[in-house]
Design an enzyme around this catalytic site. Sequence first.
Site, PDB file in Angstrom:
ATOM      1  CG  LEU A 229      -1.695   0.755   1.367  1.00 48.67           C
ATOM      2  CD1 LEU A 229      -3.276   1.436   0.425  1.00 48.67           C
ATOM      3  CD2 LEU A 229      -2.832   1.186   2.575  1.00 48.67           C
ATOM      4  CG  ASP A 230      -0.963   4.253   0.258  1.00 51.79           C
ATOM      5  OD1 ASP A 230      -1.608   4.812  -0.831  1.00 51.79           O
ATOM      6  OD2 ASP A 230      -1.420   4.772   0.895  1.00 51.79           O
ATOM      7  CD  GLU A 231       5.389   0.817   1.636  1.00 55.69           C
ATOM      8  OE1 GLU A 231       6.292   0.330   1.087  1.00 55.69           O
ATOM      9  OE2 GLU A 231       5.909   0.081   3.096  1.00 55.69           O
TER      10      GLU A 231
END
Length: 286
Positions: A229-231
Site C-alpha cells: 500500500l502506497d509504496e
Amino acid sequence: MKPINHYILTWQCPDTSGVLAKVSQSLYQHGAFITETSQYSDPYTSIFFSRIAFDDRNLTVSIAQFRQAIAELAQPLAMNFQLRERDDFPNVVIAVSKDDHCLVSLLTKVKAGVLPINVAAVVSNHQDCQALVDWHKIPFHHLPISSSTKAQQESELQALLINYKTDLLVLARYMQILSDDFCQQWQGRAINIHHSFLPSFKGAKPYHQAHQRGVKVIGATAHYITSDLDEGPIIVQEVKAINHSLTIEQMVHSGHDIEATALSHAVRMHAEQRVCLNQSKTVILL
C-alpha cells in the site's frame, strides 16, 4: 497535401554498445522524421531507456510495416517497445470516493484539451461526484461497497475496466484498499495519489496529525499501485513550504491543490509515454 501523422516509440533493453544507433538507423532507413528524443542509461540496472517521437512525412513504408521492422530488430536486442500514434489517446477510467478535487482537475484539463487522455468512465463507491461527472457527459458508475461485498464490488470494477478497454486506471482519491491480485493485474497501468506525509502520519486525518507536529513542508506523491500500500514506483512528487501560521483547514486546502497538480502531471506523463518502469522505481523521459 497528405496529412502528417505523429507517433511515439518508447523502448527499453539491456544496455550494450550501439543499441541507440541500431534503432536510430532503422528509423532513418524507413524515412521516419524524428522530432523529439530522450534516453537514459541506468548504471545500476544496466538497462537502456529511450523515447522517440517521429512523424511520417517521409516514411517509405506503412506504419504496420514499420512496426514489424521494429519488432524484428527488438528480438536480438531483447527489447520491449511500445509504438502508437500520438493522438490515439489512452482510454482512462477514473475511480473516486467523496473528495472531488483531483477529479475536478483531471476533467477540467481534459475539457481544455491539455491532458491527452480519453476519460471513458468514472467509478465511485459514493454518489457525491455524480452531478459533476454527468455535467461533463461522462458515464458514471456507482459501485457501493461494504465489508461483506468488497470482493464482489472489485469484481464489478474489473468487469467495467475490461468493458471500457481501459489502458489506465486513475485512483483520484479513491479511498478503498484494492486486493493484491488486482494490484498485480494492473501493475504499471494504475496510478494512485496520496499525501507525502507517509509513512509518518498514516490513517485518518493526516493533515490534523501533521499540524499537531508542526511540519514545515506538505506535499503529494503520485505513483503506480502495488500490493504494498502506497509504496509503488513514484512518478511525481510535489511539495510546498508552509509555516506555523496555517490553520488545519488551510493545510488541507493547500494539500488538495498539490494532490490535484501531482496527479494531473503523472497522468499526462504516462499518457505521453514518458514513464518507464525500472524495477521498484521509474525513469521519466522528458
